[in-house]
Design a protein around this motif. Structure first.
Motif, PDB file in Angstrom:
ATOM      1  N   TRP A  84      48.541  -4.300 -27.075  1.00 12.89           N
ATOM      2  CA  TRP A  84      47.608  -4.484 -28.194  1.00 12.89           C
ATOM      3  C   TRP A  84      48.136  -3.887 -29.485  1.00 12.89           C
ATOM      4  CZ3 TRP A  84      43.252  -2.081 -24.758  1.00 12.89           C
ATOM      5  CH2 TRP A  84      42.899  -2.998 -23.756  1.00 12.89           C
ATOM      6  N   SER A  85      49.272  -3.229 -29.431  1.00 10.67           N
ATOM      7  CA  SER A  85      49.803  -2.546 -30.618  1.00 10.67           C
ATOM      8  C   SER A  85      51.282  -2.846 -30.793  1.00 10.67           C
ATOM      9  CB  SER A  85      49.623  -1.024 -30.496  1.00 10.67           C
ATOM     10  OG  SER A  85      48.280  -0.677 -30.252  1.00 10.67           O
ATOM     11  N   HIS A  86      51.713  -2.764 -32.040  1.00 10.66           N
ATOM     12  CA  HIS A  86      53.137  -2.823 -32.360  1.00 10.66           C
ATOM     13  C   HIS A  86      53.361  -1.894 -33.539  1.00 10.66           C
ATOM     14  CE1 HIS A  86      56.958  -4.248 -34.034  1.00 10.66           C
ATOM     15  NE2 HIS A  86      57.222  -4.687 -32.829  1.00 10.66           N
ATOM     16  N   GLY A  87      54.065  -0.798 -33.288  1.00  8.32           N
ATOM     17  CA  GLY A  87      54.284   0.175 -34.348  1.00  8.32           C
ATOM     18  C   GLY A  87      52.967   0.749 -34.838  1.00  8.32           C
ATOM     19  N   ARG A  88      52.702   0.604 -36.133  1.00  4.60           N
ATOM     20  CA  ARG A  88      51.492   1.133 -36.754  1.00  4.60           C
ATOM     21  C   ARG A  88      50.397   0.075 -36.895  1.00  4.60           C
ATOM     22  NH1 ARG A  88      52.094   5.869 -39.701  1.00  4.60           N
ATOM     23  NH2 ARG A  88      54.158   6.828 -39.577  1.00  4.60           N
ATOM     24  N   VAL A  89      50.533  -1.008 -36.175  1.00  5.65           N
ATOM     25  CA  VAL A  89      49.534  -2.078 -36.218  1.00  5.65           C
ATOM     26  C   VAL A  89      48.906  -2.211 -34.830  1.00  5.65           C
ATOM     27  CG1 VAL A  89      49.113  -4.527 -36.683  1.00  5.65           C
ATOM     28  CG2 VAL A  89      50.869  -3.285 -37.984  1.00  5.65           C
ATOM     29  N   THR A  90      47.581  -2.273 -34.769  1.00  3.81           N
ATOM     30  CA  THR A  90      46.897  -2.428 -33.489  1.00  3.81           C
ATOM     31  C   THR A  90      45.723  -3.382 -33.647  1.00  3.81           C
ATOM     32  OG1 THR A  90      46.035  -1.190 -31.586  1.00  3.81           O
ATOM     33  CG2 THR A  90      45.260  -0.495 -33.746  1.00  3.81           C
ATOM     34  N   LEU A  91      45.129  -3.746 -32.527  1.00  4.11           N
ATOM     35  CA  LEU A  91      44.039  -4.724 -32.502  1.00  4.11           C
ATOM     36  C   LEU A  91      42.842  -4.143 -31.772  1.00  4.11           C
ATOM     37  CD1 LEU A  91      46.256  -7.757 -31.406  1.00  4.11           C
ATOM     38  CD2 LEU A  91      45.489  -7.269 -33.737  1.00  4.11           C
ATOM     39  N   VAL A  92      41.646  -4.606 -32.173  1.00  7.34           N
ATOM     40  CA  VAL A  92      40.421  -4.169 -31.521  1.00  7.34           C
ATOM     41  C   VAL A  92      39.466  -5.354 -31.433  1.00  7.34           C
ATOM     42  CG1 VAL A  92      39.228  -3.423 -33.631  1.00  7.34           C
ATOM     43  CG2 VAL A  92      38.723  -2.286 -31.472  1.00  7.34           C
ATOM     44  N   GLY A  93      38.649  -5.374 -30.383  1.00  2.00           N
ATOM     45  CA  GLY A  93      37.681  -6.458 -30.218  1.00  2.00           C
ATOM     46  C   GLY A  93      38.340  -7.772 -29.818  1.00  2.00           C
ATOM     47  N   ASP A  94      37.718  -8.882 -30.197  1.00  2.00           N
ATOM     48  CA  ASP A  94      38.208 -10.202 -29.797  1.00  2.00           C
ATOM     49  C   ASP A  94      39.633 -10.468 -30.258  1.00  2.00           C
ATOM     50  OD1 ASP A  94      35.873 -10.775 -28.507  1.00  2.00           O
ATOM     51  OD2 ASP A  94      35.113 -12.207 -29.989  1.00  2.00           O
ATOM     52  N   ALA A  95      40.058  -9.846 -31.334  1.00  2.00           N
ATOM     53  CA  ALA A  95      41.428 -10.044 -31.825  1.00  2.00           C
ATOM     54  C   ALA A  95      42.452  -9.620 -30.782  1.00  2.00           C
ATOM     55  CB  ALA A  95      41.647  -9.255 -33.115  1.00  2.00           C
ATOM     56  N   GLY A  96      42.122  -8.589 -30.009  1.00  2.00           N
ATOM     57  CA  GLY A  96      43.075  -8.070 -29.033  1.00  2.00           C
ATOM     58  C   GLY A  96      42.803  -8.466 -27.606  1.00  2.00           C
ATOM     59  N   TYR A  97      41.518  -8.688 -27.255  1.00  2.00           N
ATOM     60  CA  TYR A  97      41.197  -8.907 -25.839  1.00  2.00           C
ATOM     61  C   TYR A  97      39.885  -9.670 -25.679  1.00  2.00           C
ATOM     62  CZ  TYR A  97      39.734  -4.248 -27.483  1.00  2.00           C
ATOM     63  OH  TYR A  97      39.291  -3.191 -28.253  1.00  2.00           O
ATOM     64  N   CYS A  98      39.763 -10.771 -26.407  1.00  2.00           N
ATOM     65  CA  CYS A  98      38.549 -11.590 -26.295  1.00  2.00           C
ATOM     66  C   CYS A  98      38.320 -11.986 -24.835  1.00  2.00           C
ATOM     67  CB  CYS A  98      38.682 -12.841 -27.158  1.00  2.00           C
ATOM     68  SG  CYS A  98      37.314 -14.000 -26.978  1.00  2.00           S
ATOM     69  N   PRO A  99      37.151 -11.671 -24.264  1.00  2.00           N
ATOM     70  CA  PRO A  99      36.897 -12.024 -22.864  1.00  2.00           C
ATOM     71  C   PRO A  99      36.214 -13.377 -22.711  1.00  2.00           C
ATOM     72  CG  PRO A  99      35.164 -10.574 -23.627  1.00  2.00           C
ATOM     73  CD  PRO A  99      36.079 -10.802 -24.808  1.00  2.00           C
ATOM     74  N   SER A 100      35.878 -14.010 -23.830  1.00  2.00           N
ATOM     75  CA  SER A 100      35.120 -15.264 -23.941  1.00  2.00           C
ATOM     76  C   SER A 100      33.638 -14.994 -23.750  1.00  2.00           C
ATOM     77  CB  SER A 100      35.598 -16.338 -22.962  1.00  2.00           C
ATOM     78  OG  SER A 100      34.906 -16.280 -21.734  1.00  2.00           O
ATOM     79  N   ALA A 101      32.841 -15.845 -24.387  1.00  2.00           N
ATOM     80  CA  ALA A 101      31.386 -15.688 -24.324  1.00  2.00           C
ATOM     81  C   ALA A 101      30.848 -15.890 -22.916  1.00  2.00           C
ATOM     82  CB  ALA A 101      30.720 -16.666 -25.285  1.00  2.00           C
TER      83      ALA A 101
END
Length: 416
Positions: free
Chosen positions: A286-303
């Motif tokens: 979910w991360s690369h260097g100083r950039v990371t993701l949260v929520g659907d951007a990183g791990y959307c489980p679908s509705a």
């Protein structure tokens, strides 16, 4: 640290809440010209409720909560075939209707208002590109401005541009479509009738189509229309071309029965229509260097899991907790790598279990009953399950899927 969050949705605002409380210099950018209060009913389950309480926002949440009492299944004549009341006991798993139901816009506003004054919000702009430097991430914005941040967080949803930029042009996106599964959302004006209750209603039609209505106010009804379809017209409709999407769905739902004709006509005039192509987001990191993701951007489980909002809120809490633990004082920069690694180590076991089998489940939807006879049998089975007071939520939703995982506690985070 100087932190940039891309996306003023649920996950982005939840992260801004925690990081700004820790004293970090937080900026949230949102491409929309104001806080987007659109979207229909969402809920919190399991650890999401625990995080809400740790934020000190349960009372404010309940003041805005949707008054849904339960969930019913009806047949083509509108006759109730099954009913599942909301679990209001405060114990055990939530039912199909959670005890923590709220309109998406209300939760967005609640988190934003609890954060405003500590975090800076900039609307009408987004990240155009970024590049990692020795001492931070240089970011170029769509308006032409540039700035440098210690941490950049993508919280811009399942179609995240931040994720695509983080992965780079030579890496395929991590979006995993659930083949041929579509859901559209909109509201229609419909005054409440005498004796009518706030009960969610689902109708299963032939051809793997379904209608789902929920009332959150005396004047308006939320509509969800879903299908598993190989319609070329629907598949080729450009995402966001609402006219084309409406026309394709109107064609798919022709002759679906119950209130479908009335609902399709209302859909044509809906100004809050949104069509979602169901998908998962699955990344090796979910991360690369100083950039990371949260929520659907990183791990959307679908509705389909019923856990999207919970995952966003819990993920933001754990990311903030690990930053609090490892990036305090003068060692913020050296501790960031450790914090991002710990964020993933703590939360990935949860997400792996929530996402497990979702893609294969979507393929099995093709074997769901499609004929009138098959749906009649299914309604009878659901009716028996309802009569026996067996909650079907655990069959469809993923709240009960996570085993041997406990929400971390962070003494470093401000207590409410």
């Amino acid at each position: 640290m100087k932190v940039l969050i891309s996306g003023a949705g649920i996950a982005g605002n939840a992260l801004a809440f925690w990081l700004s409380k820790l004293g970090h210099d937080v900026t949230v950018v949102e491409w929309f010209p104001n806080l987007r209060a659109t979207g229909l009913q969402i809920d919190l389950r399991g650890p999401g409720i625990q995080v809400l309480r740790r934020m000190g926002l349960e009372q404010a949440f309940r003041a805005k909560a949707a008054p849904e009492q339960g969930f019913q299944v009806v047949d083509g004549s509108g006759r109730r075939r099954a009913y599942f009341p909301a679990n209001k006991s405060g114990k055990g798993l939530q039912s199909l209707t959670s005890d923590f139901e709220i309109m998406r816009g209300d939760l967005c506003h609640l988190l934003h208002d609890a954060t405003e004054g500590r975090a800076k919000y900039v609307f009408g702009t987004s990240i155009e590109s970024f590049e990692e430097r020795d001492k931070g991430v240089e970011v170029w914005f769509t308006g032409g401005k540039t700035d440098t941040y210690d941490l950049v967080v993508g919280a811009d949803g399942q179609w995240s541009k931040t994720r695509k930029m983080m992965l780079g042009p030579d890496t395929p996106d991590a979006l995993v479509p659930l083949g041929g599964v579509y859901t559209a959302y909109f509201t229609i004006p419909r005054p409440i009738q005498k004796g009518e209750e706030y009960i969610a209603t689902v109708y299963m039609a032939t051809g793997r189509r379904g209608l789902f209505l929920r009332r959150h106010s005396p004047d308006t009804v939320q509509v969800y229309i879903g299908c598993t379809s190989d319609s070329d017209k629907l598949k080729n409709a450009r995402r966001g071309d609402t006219q084309a999407e409406k026309e394709a769905l109107a064609e798919v739902f022709q002759g679906a029965g119950w209130q479908s004709q009335e609902i399709v006509e209302a859909m044509r005039n809906a100004d809050d229509f949104y069509c979602e192509r169901m998908a998962l987001v699955k990344l090796d990191s979910w991360s690369h260097g100083r950039v990371t993701l949260v929520g659907d951007a990183g791990y959307c489980p679908s509705a389909t899991t019923g856990m999207g909002t919970t995952c966003g809120v819990v993920g933001a809490y754990i990311l903030a907790g690990e930053i609090a633990r490892h990036c305090g004082g003068e060692d913020s920069e050296s501790g960031l790598e450790t914090a991002l690694k710990a964020y993933e180590e703590k939360f990935r076991p949860f997400m792996d279990q929530v996402q497990e089998g979702v893609a294969s489940d979507s393929k099995s939807w093709g074997s769901m009953p499609s004929s009138a006879f098959g749906i009649g049998v299914l309604n009878s089975i659901v009716g028996l399950v309802s009569f026996l007071r067996i909650d079907v939520a655990k069959w469809f939703l993923k709240e009960d899927a996570v085993k041997d995982w406990k929400l971390p506690e962070y003494s470093e985070l401000p207590q409410n």
